[in-house]
Design a protein around this motif. Structure first.
Motif, PDB file in Angstrom:
ATOM      1  N   VAL A 158       0.801  -1.113  -0.179  1.00  0.00           N
ATOM      2  CA  VAL A 158       0.060  -0.063   0.141  1.00  0.00           C
ATOM      3  C   VAL A 158       0.890   1.473  -0.161  1.00  0.00           C
ATOM      4  O   VAL A 158       1.606   1.326   0.739  1.00  0.00           O
ATOM      5  CB  VAL A 158      -1.073   0.168   1.221  1.00  0.00           C
ATOM      6  N   HIS A 159       0.779   2.059  -0.949  1.00  0.00           N
ATOM      7  CA  HIS A 159       1.593   3.327  -1.110  1.00  0.00           C
ATOM      8  C   HIS A 159       0.749   4.401  -0.717  1.00  0.00           C
ATOM      9  O   HIS A 159      -0.484   4.480  -0.788  1.00  0.00           O
ATOM     10  CB  HIS A 159       1.789   3.509  -2.607  1.00  0.00           C
ATOM     11  N   SER A 160       1.321   5.574  -0.337  1.00  0.00           N
ATOM     12  CA  SER A 160       0.971   6.835   0.192  1.00  0.00           C
ATOM     13  C   SER A 160       1.697   7.885  -0.435  1.00  0.00           C
ATOM     14  O   SER A 160       2.955   7.983  -0.463  1.00  0.00           O
ATOM     15  CB  SER A 160       0.723   6.813   1.599  1.00  0.00           C
ATOM     16  N   LEU A 161       0.953   9.047  -0.751  1.00  0.00           N
ATOM     17  CA  LEU A 161       1.343  10.397  -1.129  1.00  0.00           C
ATOM     18  C   LEU A 161       0.801  11.300  -0.232  1.00  0.00           C
ATOM     19  O   LEU A 161      -0.519  11.783  -0.120  1.00  0.00           O
ATOM     20  CB  LEU A 161       1.285  10.504  -2.719  1.00  0.00           C
ATOM     21  N   VAL A 162       1.683  12.144   0.225  1.00  0.00           N
ATOM     22  CA  VAL A 162       1.082  13.410   0.999  1.00  0.00           C
ATOM     23  C   VAL A 162       1.590  14.614   0.511  1.00  0.00           C
ATOM     24  O   VAL A 162       2.552  14.658   0.207  1.00  0.00           O
ATOM     25  CB  VAL A 162       1.475  13.215   2.621  1.00  0.00           C
ATOM     26  N   ILE A 163       0.460  15.390   0.350  1.00  0.00           N
ATOM     27  CA  ILE A 163       0.833  16.728  -0.523  1.00  0.00           C
ATOM     28  C   ILE A 163       0.646  17.769   0.379  1.00  0.00           C
ATOM     29  O   ILE A 163      -0.464  18.106   0.610  1.00  0.00           O
ATOM     30  CB  ILE A 163      -0.149  16.665  -1.886  1.00  0.00           C
ATOM     31  N   ASN A 164       1.520  18.464   0.821  1.00  0.00           N
ATOM     32  CA  ASN A 164       1.579  19.588   1.585  1.00  0.00           C
ATOM     33  C   ASN A 164       1.494  20.815   0.727  1.00  0.00           C
ATOM     34  O   ASN A 164       2.289  21.201  -0.001  1.00  0.00           O
ATOM     35  CB  ASN A 164       2.598  19.674   2.726  1.00  0.00           C
ATOM     36  N   THR A 165       0.239  21.492   0.805  1.00  0.00           N
ATOM     37  CA  THR A 165       0.131  22.447   0.090  1.00  0.00           C
ATOM     38  C   THR A 165       0.543  24.025   0.317  1.00  0.00           C
ATOM     39  O   THR A 165       0.399  24.974  -0.147  1.00  0.00           O
ATOM     40  CB  THR A 165      -1.315  22.970  -0.163  1.00  0.00           C
ATOM     41  N   GLY A 166       1.371  23.899   1.530  1.00  0.00           N
ATOM     42  CA  GLY A 166       1.737  25.356   2.085  1.00  0.00           C
ATOM     43  C   GLY A 166       0.872  26.330   2.769  1.00  0.00           C
ATOM     44  O   GLY A 166       1.059  27.411   3.219  1.00  0.00           O
TER      45      GLY A 166
END
Length: 171
Positions: A130-138
């Motif tokens: 299981v993969h994950s991607l967290v995108i911190n938008t600032g």
């Protein structure tokens, strides 16, 4: 007579010094108030931006070749909130801070409300991880996407298990 003059001069000097001191104190208090007011305004603007920012996962697709043990997965994200700046985004891929070696982001300066952007994770292994991607938008808020490969090394596809938008609560 000399004594009467020295008392008057002393009183005048003390009165002038008192007025100058109050003038300096007033200016200092006014500057402090202005600085606090500006800081409060900046904080309120940042909180408003955080509360009105929102990304949604619109769609996803993967690309691969049957004889390759890796695939790329492309996420289309739609901005349902305030204007965002993708060049300021930071990524955590499978728990590791990514320096854009595996992540490709559509090259746009601003993501306006209602617009979409493509984010691609490259060279993902075709396995059951299981993969994950967290995108911190600032803005203080982040988008998290979890997915896995469903199938074998020659046939299958990426399947999103879930996505979430979250903002930290004020402490």
């Amino acid at each position: 007579m000399a004594m009467g003059l020295s008392v008057s001069v002393t009183f005048a000097i003390l009165l002038t010094a008192t007025l100058v001191s109050f003038g300096i104190l007033y200016t200092s208090f006014e500057n402090a108030y202005i600085s606090l007011h500006e800081a409060s305004t900046d904080q309120n603007a940042a909180l408003l931006k955080m509360r009105t920012a929102l990304l949604e996962l619109s769609s996803y697709r993967n690309t691969t070749l049957g004889n390759v043990s890796f695939y790329d997965v492309n996420f289309t994200l739609t901005n349902a909130g305030c204007t965002l700046s993708p060049p300021k985004w930071r990524f955590v891929y499978d728990g590791t801070y990514d320096t854009f070696s595996d992540i490709v982001v559509q090259d746009i300066e601003y993501l306006l409300p209602g617009d979409s952007i493509n984010v691609t994770v490259q060279n993902v292994p075709k396995d059951s991880t299981v993969h994950s991607l967290v995108i911190n938008t600032g803005t203080g808020c982040s988008m998290k996407i979890k997915w896995e490969w469903v199938g074998n090394q020659t046939q299958g596809s990426a399947e999103v298990l879930g996505s979430a938008w979250y903002c930290p609560v004020e402490g």
